[in-house]
Each structure stands twice: as structure tokens, then as C-alpha cells.
Scaffold this active site. Structure first.
Site, mmCIF file in Angstrom:
data_model
loop_
_atom_site.group_PDB
_atom_site.id
_atom_site.type_symbol
_atom_site.label_atom_id
_atom_site.label_comp_id
_atom_site.label_asym_id
_atom_site.label_seq_id
_atom_site.Cartn_x
_atom_site.Cartn_y
_atom_site.Cartn_z
ATOM 1 N N LEU A 557 0.822 -1.212 0.000
ATOM 2 C CA LEU A 557 0.000 0.000 0.000
ATOM 3 C C LEU A 557 0.852 1.256 0.000
ATOM 4 C CD1 LEU A 557 -2.758 -1.004 2.581
ATOM 5 C CD2 LEU A 557 -2.920 -1.010 0.088
ATOM 6 N N GLY A 560 7.510 4.266 3.752
ATOM 7 C CA GLY A 560 8.095 5.478 4.287
ATOM 8 C C GLY A 560 9.535 5.221 4.662
ATOM 9 N N VAL A 565 3.837 -0.483 4.428
ATOM 10 C CA VAL A 565 2.488 -0.918 4.750
ATOM 11 C C VAL A 565 2.024 -1.839 3.633
ATOM 12 C CG1 VAL A 565 0.125 -0.228 5.250
ATOM 13 C CG2 VAL A 565 2.022 1.244 5.941
ATOM 14 N N ASP A 698 -3.468 14.891 10.210
ATOM 15 C CA ASP A 698 -3.513 14.624 8.771
ATOM 16 C C ASP A 698 -4.872 14.059 8.394
ATOM 17 O OD1 ASP A 698 -1.437 12.720 6.406
ATOM 18 O OD2 ASP A 698 -2.729 14.473 6.155
#
Length: 845
Positions: A557, A560, A565, A698
Site C-alpha cells: 500500500l 516510508g 504498509v 492529517d
């Protein structure tokens, strides 16, 4: 072996202890080339300087100077960084050589140079030079340079008390010295004698230039060390130093003309937009900010100072004794040197920091030599090359003059026709806005609340690097206790002042220090009050270990800096959770799995474990739940819910507004009631987070997941996905921020609170009622979005709002506008928002 990796990026608003001027400069990664690493000697080729890279085992495992090191010897490892860096930290390691080595340096010194010709010895604040090094061959020891150094060349010099063999591996940490300031010259600071008070020494104690007849020349010191003086200058920071240490100060009657002159020399020709000066204003002791300043400029290859100065008058403050930054607009003037005269407003003038906002002028090069000192390099010298150099110099001089003339005309035209712009560098952390008017030929500057000023121009923030990791899932004590040391002045954006605008006991602000956990995907999951983290992480993890072999990867997905993920299928998860039924016992369940890379720092590892502990206690129907963990071995994993329809942004983007046409043609669609249902669930989840004083920072449709029957759960995967990279704006290479969703105070002041989450909720609502067919403020560039936040700050009616989407009912748009209220106290609490949306749904049925 665990690899030490510290290039953290500032996430979701420059939170405390997250991002810093402490990046590894490239010894381990290899961006510092072999040719840039030299040494005074070496035992063998296999112990040459190119092998002095932290946590690397090439060659014989390290750099080893030849022979036994004697106490009087000066053997050095030299690193050429090719430009000026602000160096804050040094990491060292011995020669391990895969368990065959046993040499290390128990202590060392640092020498540095900015120009390759003049070398200086680093000294700490107590005038000590020796830094304690390693105690074994394997462990990395990290030492802060307090004060930091500004240099291009660094020499690491091992020190011993008795003859012995030493070997070293090294890494330097810091960031590019973007000011371009090479030196400043000024009168030496003076001593203040006040009755009933201790003697206050106001000298520049870390200045590394020359002193001649009480004047300082050719160096840098406390005015650029990143440490701001306190409001009460009779006290000092925690360096075990004398009162007044953080300031350089002068007495009015020591200067005949009532002013102190400072000369600033830069690395190249620059276009200057402003100068920031941090001053004390303790008027009860005869100290005030300067009354006026005049600055003259000297362009490259010009011997004389330009006759026309930039003059600025300040408005003096006899009510607020707080120290503050004063910003001096420099009107885009061009030069390689600046001469400023600061005029006294009272008996004393005290300054602790000076910084410049400027851009290198095209076609100019730094004055730092291009070759490494200490290594003889023969240069060809011929009449032809001299002639070419002369011609190039003349051409460059003509270009500079033409550019300066055109730049001045362009700047004047911009000032006449363009609205006031917000400087990008000022928008990174905290802005101090000034109203200006012309008084007697000078610009008069009126300060607003100085507490809204950016505290340090380099955005130096404290992050404690750590030594090598142990394979333990528990938190280390060092990580639990790693509060910022305060050695570098930093924007204190973590302390939020509570106000009285509570609604139903749900505060707009988190009422204590906030701990920002660096998520593995590169973003902060939540900003969590420190007291909450403390209470949560002292308990055991309340989620069980899931068998790693029962996870099947389907799709990545996102990723970072610290991990990835993945979308996975989990076999036997329902049975694991105790939710098994005969028909579902063998069914695989889709989950999202966050995986922490094995070679991360101890800080990242501990943050990941803290995130697990906190996530395990977030139990709300509209917040993604933690289902299980894999922490017995690497890579560490946390398994969370994943919703079958993916994120809300993609879900709505693929749908049309419900109508007879869409229904007849079986086009995927949503109704206004569906949108209200989903918005109500988002508000409910945010209400739950707000009740814990958690700040998401966020909130957006990309961070909400959609399940069966329009079920919504709030997540945090958005930033890690390349799909949404356009929603994040990188400010000067430091901060990656979702500025189109951020409240004005988050962008300008660095404050992230429940109230700023409310602002983002309003933007999320707007996205939903446009069916995500348009990015917020799509007609504005990123820079114009930042400028628009300045209009919110000035509140002169020029700010631009998002317009009402065609699908959006008037009451819901009125709610959005309330979420975007300029004053925080006027924004509704999530509890009130949730109640309002429930009522809207009831009215729509």
C-alpha cells in the site's frame, strides 16, 4: 549489526524532537566519496581513511594511523564536505573487523576549517577540547558538539594518555549551512555590573576568529549557534555557565555615535530579503531592542560600500519584557557583505542570534577553496589560462551588474503592484508579522506578539540519536527518558495553551506536551499528550502475537523512511480474535500490516512499540483497530483492520451523485444522505480522539477507509502512498506538510491541536461533497495557499475560502465555514459537530 540511520524528515508540522539539523552527512551511506576522506597516515592500504565509515566493515575494518599513537602525536582523519555545514554531532566506532579487531579511540579532538587554510580547534562551553570516545570495538558512541561548528573541513584527532594502537570509524551529523554566512566582525561584548546582582558577562565566548583591540574579526560564534537567550538575561541555560552567557551585549556610553557596527561576510554574492535579530528587552534593567538599524551592502568585486543604506526604525516596547526576534526587511538588495549599525534605545543592547534570509545570486560561486588542504595538488599555470580567467571574470562582473539593475527594477515594480507576500522561509515554522509605514525616510516596523516568532532560523530541533539496537520488543529506558536537552533553540510547537472555548468538556487544545510518534510509513500516526503516552506505555501490550506464517502479502500500500504498509490476507484471524463461526472459520481476512525495517534506529523502534501500545488501547468503531502484532523477531509488525472498499478518496472519486440517470445506468453513485452518514462517522471517530487529547494532524479523505454499508474508520496511511504525494508540500526541503488541509496557525505558527483537526475536518467535508473530483484550492499554487494563510493571520478580509460544492446543503456549508474560523475559540468541538451531523441526517430521512 543494526545500521544507524537518522535522516528524519519533519512530519505533520515540525513537532518537538522529530526533525533536526542532525542528518548523517554521508560517511556510512557513501555520499562522502573516498577521495574526500584523507588521513595523516595509515598502517596499511587496508586500514586507509576510506575505511573509516561508521558501521561498515570494508578493508580491515577501520582507519588506523600508522604505529603506536603517542600522547603527544597529532594523527588525523580529514573529511572534505565540499561546502559549509552546520555540524552538531559526531559518531565514532572502533575496529571490530568481524570480531577480529580490538582497537578503538578512547578519546578524540575535533579541528575544523571553513576555507581550508585556517584551522580551529573545537572547544566545549567549559573550554574543554577532549571528547570521550569508545569503550569497546563495536558500539557506536554519539557525542553532541555543544556548541556546534560551521565548517567545510573536519579533522578527527584520536587522543591517548599512553602509547597504544587506535582505529576509528566515524560519521558526522548536521545540515547544510544555508545562511551562507562565513564570518561576522563586531566590537567585543562587555561586562555588566548591577547592584545586588551577579556580574553578567556579555562576551561572545565561542567566537572562533581574532580579537584585536577589543574588536572581533573573521569568525563565527554565539550569534549563530542556535541558542536563544532567555527573557531574564541574568540567568543562563543549563550549560553550567555564567549568567548572560547566551547574549552578546554592549553599553550605550561606550560608543560615541550611539550605535554598534557589525560586518557580515558571506560565501558568495546573495540577494537578501531579510535579517532576523533576536534581542533582549528587559527594560527594567536598562535593556531594550535596538531603536534603529542601517545596513549597507558591498557587491562582489566592489571595494566600497554602496552609499544608499536600508534603514529601519523599530517601535519600542515598554510593556512586554520578553526577548524577541526583530525582522529587518533588506529589500532584495544584493551583496557579498553587509555592514549594519544598530542604534541604542536604552543603556544596554543585548543580542543572542542573527540570521539572514537570502538566495545565492545566479552565476556566482562560493569562495571556499575547491581542493582539500594538506594534500599537495599541482595546478597548471599558463598565460592562456590566466587570460581566460580574466575574461571570464570581466564577463561575470558585467552579468552581476546587469542582474542587480534588473533585479532592483523588478523588485520595485513588484512592491508597487503586487500584494504583500509571505516569505517561504518564514512560513516554515513561525511568522512574526509587522505593520510598516514610512517615517522620515525609514521603514518603521511595529511588532506583534513576539511569542509567535520563529525561534531559530535553521529550525534546529533536538532529536537524540541512539546506539545500536538490541533485539528486544520492550522500550529502552533511554528512549523513555529522551526528553529534548534544550541544547538547541527550537520552535516549541508542542505546548498548546488551553482556552476557555470548551464545549461539553471537550477541549480544543491538548493541554500538555505532545509526543509525536514517527509512524513507519513516514507520517505521525497521532500527536499524543506526553502524559497519555506515559500512562499507556507503562502498561503491557494488550494485543496478542499473531503467527507470522499465517500472513500472505497481496499488495504494497505504501512505504516510508522506516518501513512499509502491506495489504495482506490473514489466515485464521477470526479464530485468533475469538470471533469464529462454522462458516467463517477458514475464511482469510484482509488486513493492513505495518512492517518496521530491521535496520532502523533505536528511537524509531521504540516509537513503533509505543505506537503499538497506544493503538492497542484505541477502541472506537470509527478508528482503525489493532488486531495483532509480530514482535518476537524482526521485522516488527502491527496488524490493523483494512476495509474492503479502500480509502474514501478513491471510493468517492469512482462515484457520481445519485440521480435517476445514474440509477438507470447502474453507475456507482452516492447520495447526500450517504455523505452525511460517512461524515457523521468521521466526526464520531474524531470526537473519540479529542476526548483523549489526541491530535491526528492529517485528517483527509485519503486517511479514511470505507467498509460495508458505508462504514468509515479513520486511519493514517495517506502520506505513505505515492498516489497522494501531490497532497503534500515540501517546505524548503525540510517539512512535508498537507498544507491544503491545514489550519493557518499550523502552517504559520506550527501549532497542531484538536482545533486544527477541526479545520481539517471542514476541508475533508468539502472533499466529500465534491466527490473528491477536485483538490482543495486547486486554483491556487502551493505558494499561494501559504500566502492565503497569511491573510487569515492578518484578518483584513482578503483571505480566500473554499466555495460551496453543488451537492452540499447550506447548513453543512455553514458548518464548514465555522470549522475555518480564524479564531480557534470560534471553531466547534467535535462533539458539537457530531451532534449537528446526526441532526442533519435525521432531517434528511
Amino acid at each position: 549489526m543494526r545500521m544507524l540511520s537518522l535522516p528524519l524528515l519533519l512530519l505533520a508540522g515540525l513537532s518537538r524532537c522529530s526533525t533536526i539539523c542532525r542528518y548523517p552527512l554521508g560517511m556510512h551511506e557513501g555520499t562522502i566519496r573516498d577521495a574526500d576522506i584523507t588521513a595523516s597516515s595509515q598502517w596499511y592500504d587496508s586500514t586507509g581513511p576510506q575505511y573509516a565509515r561508521l558501521l561498515r566493515e570494508e578493508g580491515d575494518g577501520a582507519w588506523c594511523p600508522a604505529g603506536l599513537l603517542q600522547p603527544e602525536d597529532v594523527q588525523f582523519l580529514q573529511i572534505d564536505l565540499h561546502k559549509l555545514y552546520f555540524i552538531t554531532l559526531v559518531g565514532t566506532q572502533g575496529r571490530h573487523a568481524r570480531a577480529t579487531g580490538k582497537e578503538f579511540a578512547r578519546a578524540y579532538r575535533i579541528d575544523y576549517s571553513r576555507n581550508g587554510e585556517r584551522w580551529l580547534s573545537w572547544k566545549d562551553r567549559q573550554n574543554g577540547q577532549v571528547i570521550q570516545g569508545n569503550v569497546d570495538t563495536y558500539d557506536v558512541v554519539l557525542k553532541d558538539l555543544r556548541p556546534p561548528v560551521i565548517a567545510r573541513y573536519i579533522r578527527v584527532i584520536p587522543v591517548t594518555e599512553q602509547p597504544m594502537t587506535v582505529c576509528m570509524r566515524v560519521e558526522l551529523y548536521g545540515c547544510v549551512w544555508s545562511d551562507g554566512l562565513e564570518s561576522y566582525s563586531m566590537p567585543g561584548g562587555q561586562m555588566m555590573l548591577a547592584p545586588g546582582h551577579p556580574v553578567v558577562y556579555l562576551n561572545d565566548s565561542t567566537y572562533d576568529g581574532y580579537q584585536e583591540r577589543k574588536s572581533l574579526h573573521g569568525g563565527l560564534g554565539q550569534l549563530v549557534d542556535g541558542v536563544l537567550g532567555l527573557d531574564d538575561f541574568t540567568k543562563s541555560h543549563q550549560y553550567r555557565v555564567w549568567p548572560g552567557y547566551d547574549y552578546v551585549g554592549w553599553r550605550n556610553d561606550s560608543f560615541r555615535d550611539g550605535g554598534v557596527e557589525m560586518e557580515f561576510q558571506f560565501d558568495r554574492q546573495r540577494n537578501f530579503s531579510s535579517m532576523k535579530v533576536h534581542c533582549n528587552n528587559m527594560f527594567s534593567k536598562g535593556v531594550k531592542i535596538f531603536e534603529r538599524v542601517e545596513c549597507r551592502f558591498k557587491p562582489w568585486l566592489i571595494a566600497e560600500w554602496e552609499p544608499e543604506p536600508v534603514g529601519v526604525d523599530t517601535v519600542l516596547d515598554d510593556k512586554n519584557p520578553s526577548s524577541r526576534f526583530v525582522t529587518v526587511p533588506l529589500q532584495q538588495r544584493v551583496g557579498k557583505a553587509i555592514l549594519c549599525r544598530f542604534y541604542f534605545a536604552d543603556t544596554w543592547m543585548l543580542i543572542s542570534e542573527v540570521s539572514f534570509q537570502s538566495a545565492p545570486l545566479a552565476g556566482t560561486t562560493p569562495t571556499v577553496p575547491a581542493t582539500s588542504p594538506g594534500i599537495a595538488r599541482k595546478a597548471e599555470d599558463s598565460g592562456t589560462s590566466g587570460l581566460v580567467a580574466s575574461l571570464v571574470g570581466i564577463i561575470l562582473l558585467l552579468l552581476v551588474i546587469i542582474i542587480a539593475i534588473l533585479g532592483k527594477q523588478y523588485a520595485q515594480k513588484r512592491l508597487e503592484t503586487a500584494p504583500r507576500r509571505i516569505l517561504e522561509e518564514d512560513a516554515t515554522v513561525r511568522l512574526s508579522f509587522y505593520s510598516s509605514r514610512v517615517v522620515s525616510g525609514h521603514t518603521q516596523v511595529r511588532q506583534t506578539n513576539p511569542t509567535y516568532e520563529r525561534v531559530f532560523p535553521l529550525d534546529l530541533q533536538c532529536h537524540q540519536p541512539v546506539t545500536l539496537l538490541q533485539k528486544l520488543p520492550e522500550l529502552s529506558q533511554s528512549a523513555e527518558d529522551s526528553a529534548c536537552s534544550g541544547d538547541y533553540a527550537e520552535p516549541d510547537v508542542t505546548k498548546c495553551t488551553p482556552h476557555q472555548g470548551f464545549q461539553n468538556n471537550v477541549p480544543h487544545y491538548a493541554e500538555t506536551d505532545i509526543v509525536s510518534l514517527q509512524g513507519v510509513t513516514g507520517n505521525n500516526t497521532y500527536a499524543v499528550p506526553a502524559i497519555t503516552v506515559d500512562s499507556l506505555t507503562k502498561k503491557d501490550i494488550s494485543v496478542a502475537e499473531f503467527p507470522r506464517r499465517q500472513l500472505r502479502l497481496k499488495e504494497k500500500l505504501g512505504e516510508g523512511q522506516f518501513g512499509e504498509v502491506h495489504l495482506c490476507e490473514a489466515d485464521g484471524l477470526l479464530e485468533f480474535l475469538g470471533r469464529v463461526s462454522p462458516e467463517a472459520s477458514s475464511r482469510a481476512v484482509l488486513v493492513a500490516v505495518k512492517m518496521l525495517r530491521a535496520n532502523v534506529t533505536k528511537t524509531a523502534r521504540n516509537d513503533f512499540l509505543k505506537e503499538i501500545k497506544i493503538m492497542s488501547r484505541l477502541k472506537d468503531p470509527n478508528i482503525i483497530r489493532l488486531l495483532g502484532v509480530c514482535v518476537r523477531d524482526d521485522p516488527l509488525c502491527m496488524i490493523t483492520e483494512y476495509m474492503e472498499h479502500g480509502d474514501l478518496h478513491q471510493f468517492l472519486l469512482q462515484r457520481q451523485s445519485r440521480s435517476t440517470l445514474t440509477l438507470a445506468n447502474h453507475i456507482p453513485c452516492v447520495s447526500c444522505l450517504h455523505l452525511l452518514l460517512m461524515a457523521t462517522q468521521i466526526a464520531s471517530g474524531m470526537k473519540y480522539l479529542a476526548s483523549l487529547n489526541f491530535v491526528h494532524r492529517d485528517l483527509a479523505t485519503r486517511n479514511c477507509l470505507v467498509g460495508h454499508n458505508y462504514t468509515i474508520k479513520i486511519a493514517d496511511f495517506g502520506m505513505s502512498r505515492n498516489l497522494y504525494s501531490g497532497d503534500y508540500y515540501r517546505i524548503q526541503g525540510r517539512a512535508v506538510l498537507p498544507i491544503r488541509w491545514m489550519a493557518w496557525e499550523s502552517i504559520l505558527l506550527g501549532k497542531f491541536t484538536t482545533a486544527s483537526d477541526v479545520w481539517a475536518f471542514g476541508v475533508t467535508l468539502w472533499e466529500m461533497f465534491t466527490l473528491c473530483k477536485e483538490q482543495p484550492y486547486s486554483w491556487l499554487s502551493d505558494e499561494q495557499v501559504i500566502e492565503n494563510t497569511g491573510e487569515f493571520f492578518r484578518d483584513q478580509g482578503r483571505q480566500v475560502y473554499l466555495s460551496q460544492p453543488p451537492l452540499c446543503p447550506n447548513p453543512v456549508f455553514a458548518l464548514m465555514m465555522n470549522c475555518w474560523s480564524r479564531d480557534i475559540k470560534d471553531r466547534p468541538a467535535f462533539e458539537a459537530i457530531h451532534l449537528f451531523l446526526v441532526e442533519q441526517m435525521d432531517g434528511s430521512i
